[in-house]
Scaffold this motif. Structure first.
Motif, PDB file in Angstrom:
ATOM      1  N   GLY A   1     -17.968  39.255  -2.345  1.00 25.99           N
ATOM      2  CA  GLY A   1     -17.672  40.416  -1.828  1.00 25.99           C
ATOM      3  C   GLY A   1     -16.004  40.367  -1.634  1.00 25.99           C
ATOM      4  N   ASP A   2     -15.268  41.143  -0.796  1.00 22.05           N
ATOM      5  CA  ASP A   2     -13.760  41.179  -0.827  1.00 22.05           C
ATOM      6  C   ASP A   2     -13.275  41.561   0.769  1.00 22.05           C
ATOM      7  OD1 ASP A   2     -11.057  41.643  -1.167  1.00 22.05           O
ATOM      8  OD2 ASP A   2     -11.464  43.888  -1.950  1.00 22.05           O
ATOM      9  N   TRP A   3     -12.678  40.651   1.158  1.00 21.50           N
ATOM     10  CA  TRP A   3     -12.250  40.981   2.746  1.00 21.50           C
ATOM     11  C   TRP A   3     -10.921  41.373   2.918  1.00 21.50           C
ATOM     12  CZ3 TRP A   3     -15.126  41.231   6.717  1.00 21.50           C
ATOM     13  CH2 TRP A   3     -14.723  41.141   8.120  1.00 21.50           C
ATOM     14  N   THR A   4     -10.050  40.905   1.846  1.00 28.53           N
ATOM     15  CA  THR A   4      -8.527  41.220   1.862  1.00 28.53           C
ATOM     16  C   THR A   4      -8.009  42.235   1.087  1.00 28.53           C
ATOM     17  OG1 THR A   4      -8.133  39.736   0.227  1.00 28.53           O
ATOM     18  CG2 THR A   4      -8.125  38.705   2.340  1.00 28.53           C
ATOM     19  N   GLY A   5      -9.061  42.975   0.286  1.00 33.83           N
ATOM     20  CA  GLY A   5      -8.402  44.105  -0.687  1.00 33.83           C
ATOM     21  C   GLY A   5      -7.852  43.484  -2.159  1.00 33.83           C
ATOM     22  N   ARG A   6      -8.085  42.233  -2.339  1.00 36.00           N
ATOM     23  CA  ARG A   6      -7.361  41.542  -3.408  1.00 36.00           C
ATOM     24  C   ARG A   6      -8.682  41.645  -4.420  1.00 36.00           C
ATOM     25  NH1 ARG A   6      -4.100  36.429  -1.070  1.00 36.00           N
ATOM     26  NH2 ARG A   6      -2.587  37.645   0.162  1.00 36.00           N
ATOM     27  N   GLY A   7      -9.595  42.178  -4.389  1.00 33.15           N
ATOM     28  CA  GLY A   7     -10.843  42.129  -5.556  1.00 33.15           C
ATOM     29  C   GLY A   7     -12.000  41.556  -5.149  1.00 33.15           C
ATOM     30  N   ASN A   8     -13.140  41.711  -5.696  1.00 35.04           N
ATOM     31  CA  ASN A   8     -14.496  41.334  -5.254  1.00 35.04           C
ATOM     32  C   ASN A   8     -14.557  39.930  -5.948  1.00 35.04           C
ATOM     33  OD1 ASN A   8     -15.359  43.565  -3.907  1.00 35.04           O
ATOM     34  ND2 ASN A   8     -15.779  44.577  -5.862  1.00 35.04           N
ATOM     35  N   ARG A   9     -15.022  39.042  -5.029  1.00 34.18           N
ATOM     36  CA  ARG A   9     -15.451  37.716  -5.565  1.00 34.18           C
ATOM     37  C   ARG A   9     -16.861  37.771  -6.144  1.00 34.18           C
ATOM     38  NH1 ARG A   9     -11.926  35.116  -0.953  1.00 34.18           N
ATOM     39  NH2 ARG A   9     -10.333  34.210  -2.077  1.00 34.18           N
ATOM     40  N   ARG A  10     -17.194  36.665  -6.909  1.00 29.87           N
ATOM     41  CA  ARG A  10     -18.627  36.227  -7.387  1.00 29.87           C
ATOM     42  C   ARG A  10     -18.626  34.620  -7.161  1.00 29.87           C
ATOM     43  NH1 ARG A  10     -19.084  38.883 -12.903  1.00 29.87           N
ATOM     44  NH2 ARG A  10     -18.430  40.700 -11.820  1.00 29.87           N
ATOM     45  N   GLY A  11     -19.511  34.259  -6.616  1.00 30.21           N
ATOM     46  CA  GLY A  11     -19.888  32.535  -6.549  1.00 30.21           C
ATOM     47  C   GLY A  11     -20.841  32.230  -7.482  1.00 30.21           C
ATOM     48  N   ALA A  12     -21.078  30.959  -7.592  1.00 31.60           N
ATOM     49  CA  ALA A  12     -22.069  30.486  -8.467  1.00 31.60           C
ATOM     50  C   ALA A  12     -22.122  28.639  -8.095  1.00 31.60           C
ATOM     51  CB  ALA A  12     -21.921  30.326  -9.857  1.00 31.60           C
ATOM     52  N   TRP A  13     -23.580  28.468  -8.523  1.00 32.48           N
ATOM     53  CA  TRP A  13     -23.791  27.243  -8.515  1.00 32.48           C
ATOM     54  C   TRP A  13     -24.408  26.614  -9.831  1.00 32.48           C
ATOM     55  CZ3 TRP A  13     -24.518  30.690  -4.720  1.00 32.48           C
ATOM     56  CH2 TRP A  13     -24.196  30.410  -3.508  1.00 32.48           C
ATOM     57  N   PHE A  14     -24.016  25.388 -10.212  1.00 31.86           N
ATOM     58  CA  PHE A  14     -24.304  24.975 -11.441  1.00 31.86           C
ATOM     59  C   PHE A  14     -25.133  23.557 -11.602  1.00 31.86           C
ATOM     60  CE2 PHE A  14     -20.313  27.341 -11.223  1.00 31.86           C
ATOM     61  CZ  PHE A  14     -20.673  28.134 -12.225  1.00 31.86           C
ATOM     62  N   TYR A  15     -25.976  23.439 -12.563  1.00 29.21           N
ATOM     63  CA  TYR A  15     -26.914  22.246 -12.428  1.00 29.21           C
ATOM     64  C   TYR A  15     -27.096  21.736 -13.784  1.00 29.21           C
ATOM     65  CZ  TYR A  15     -28.296  25.099  -8.241  1.00 29.21           C
ATOM     66  OH  TYR A  15     -28.355  26.006  -6.992  1.00 29.21           O
ATOM     67  N   GLY A  16     -26.306  21.845 -14.808  1.00 26.54           N
ATOM     68  CA  GLY A  16     -26.459  21.064 -15.961  1.00 26.54           C
ATOM     69  C   GLY A  16     -27.788  21.528 -16.679  1.00 26.54           C
ATOM     70  N   SER A  17     -28.361  20.416 -17.110  1.00 18.98           N
ATOM     71  CA  SER A  17     -29.685  20.634 -17.449  1.00 18.98           C
ATOM     72  C   SER A  17     -30.615  19.922 -16.505  1.00 18.98           C
ATOM     73  CB  SER A  17     -30.193  20.001 -18.798  1.00 18.98           C
ATOM     74  OG  SER A  17     -29.454  18.535 -18.686  1.00 18.98           O
ATOM     75  N   ALA A  18     -30.539  19.778 -15.379  1.00 18.66           N
ATOM     76  CA  ALA A  18     -31.217  19.105 -14.386  1.00 18.66           C
ATOM     77  C   ALA A  18     -32.663  19.771 -14.054  1.00 18.66           C
ATOM     78  CB  ALA A  18     -30.604  18.654 -12.944  1.00 18.66           C
ATOM     79  N   ILE A  19     -32.453  21.293 -13.933  1.00 13.85           N
ATOM     80  CA  ILE A  19     -33.725  21.887 -13.425  1.00 13.85           C
ATOM     81  C   ILE A  19     -34.577  21.718 -14.752  1.00 13.85           C
ATOM     82  CG2 ILE A  19     -34.283  24.295 -12.832  1.00 13.85           C
ATOM     83  CD1 ILE A  19     -31.827  24.718 -11.740  1.00 13.85           C
ATOM     84  N   GLN A  20     -34.194  22.067 -15.825  1.00 12.22           N
ATOM     85  CA  GLN A  20     -35.208  21.955 -16.962  1.00 12.22           C
ATOM     86  C   GLN A  20     -35.604  20.715 -17.200  1.00 12.22           C
ATOM     87  OE1 GLN A  20     -33.259  23.156 -20.689  1.00 12.22           O
ATOM     88  NE2 GLN A  20     -35.232  23.303 -21.802  1.00 12.22           N
ATOM     89  N   SER A  21     -34.955  19.565 -17.066  1.00 11.33           N
ATOM     90  CA  SER A  21     -35.399  18.321 -17.207  1.00 11.33           C
ATOM     91  C   SER A  21     -36.636  18.031 -16.071  1.00 11.33           C
ATOM     92  CB  SER A  21     -34.203  17.315 -17.079  1.00 11.33           C
ATOM     93  OG  SER A  21     -33.416  17.378 -18.113  1.00 11.33           O
ATOM     94  N   ALA A  22     -36.196  18.508 -14.818  1.00 10.25           N
ATOM     95  CA  ALA A  22     -37.371  18.187 -13.781  1.00 10.25           C
ATOM     96  C   ALA A  22     -38.662  18.893 -14.031  1.00 10.25           C
ATOM     97  CB  ALA A  22     -36.738  18.793 -12.364  1.00 10.25           C
TER      98      ALA A  22
END
Length: 311
Positions: free
Chosen positions: A187-208
């Protein structure tokens, strides 16, 4: 930004209006459990009483619980209202005992000497075989005459759940990483533009998941206090296909899925859809993201630990 840690007097006044006088014990419903283990409580006017302390005896806290609360300058939960938890506790203990037994290699005695063993029932083994199943060693003794029948081989237990933690996380705005956001934000709280966030796992999920039958995945998130309004708001979840943070825009995959709603400071767990589970297990998707437009669902989020269960 809202101040979910301030305004205690206003929230207490709302609680008194909803339930009684200072010192009274009233029944309120838990809106969320916070990262600190305290609870946010739902008041009659729709507002929240934030970060209320709980006794150690209040275990397995969860949104939706009804609790008895003593109203004072520092409100406190006294106990949870509901059924006797003895049956649930017994089931949990049984599951824990079963898992512990599966984790232990049990041999009643291991001795040796230069002569034959004393006592009855011994059989001479002409060959010994070993193998590893589910990371446990199995031993098979070949004997010339099985005068005392062998016990049956126990079934292979279901693989234990695996929890995969993110190797990195962050936020993106205007097509590039956002240096002003230390955690994933939507989202956007200040009017500077919408944010998008993310989490990264490399190949750990596929390996598990390799070589196993995946039955489900759950992901844990905590909504940070002090970002956006106090009330519950949905996380708009997406898949993405990055093993590590991109230097440019973070492109979103499948979504949005509104699997979880959290109030300020609350933690919660979302069950991922089956098609997302398949994509993450196979590696056709690599991680999770959040995105919203405008200030209504603005929030900052930490966590991202994915627990994978098998069958």
């Amino acid at each position: 930004m809202a101040d979910p840690l301030g305004g205690e007097a206003e929230r207490l006044a709302a609680a008194l209006t909803a339930g009684g006088q200072s010192g009274d014990v009233v029944s309120l419903q838990v809106a969320d459990v916070t990262e600190s283990g305290r609870v946010n409580l739902q008041l009659g006017d729709g507002s929240l009483l934030m970060e209320v302390a709980c006794p150690d005896s209040y275990r397995n806290r969860a949104a939706g619980d009804w609790v008895a609360v003593r109203l004072s300058s520092v409100p406190v939960v006294l106990w949870r209202l509901g059924d006797d938890p003895a049956i649930t506790d017994a089931e949990d203990l049984q599951k824990a005992a079963t898992q512990a037994a599966q984790d232990v290699q049990v041999v009643r005695a291991a001795t040796y000497g230069t002569g034959a063993p004393s006592g009855t029932g011994w059989q001479a083994a002409t060959a010994v075989y070993v193998r590893k199943v589910d990371d446990k060693i199995e031993i098979y003794f070949q004997v010339p005459d099985a005068s005392d029948p062998s016990p049956s081989t126990p079934g292979v237990p279901t693989p234990k759940p695996v929890t995969v933690s993110p190797t990195a996380s962050g936020s993106w705005r205007a097509g590039r990483p956002d240096d002003y956001a230390s955690t994933p934000v939507q989202g956007d709280w200040t009017g500077r533009g919408n944010r998008r966030g993310a989490w990264f796992y490399g190949s750990a999920i596929q390996s598990a998941c390799a070589g196993k039958t995946v039955s489900g995945m759950k992901v844990q998130f905590t909504r940070k206090a002090g970002a956006g309004v106090n009330a519950k708001r949905p996380l708009h979840l997406y898949l993405h296909n990055y093993g590590s943070p991109p230097s440019g825009q973070l492109n979103l995959g499948d979504g949005p899925e509104d699997l979880l709603r959290l109030s300020a400071g609350a933690k919660g767990t979302a069950t991922l859809p089956k098609n997302w589970v398949t994509a993450l297990a196979s590696g056709s998707a690599k991680g999770l993201a959040i995105y919203a437009s405008g200030s209504s669902d603005y929030m900052a989020v930490t966590g991202g630990q994915i627990t994978i269960t098998f069958s």
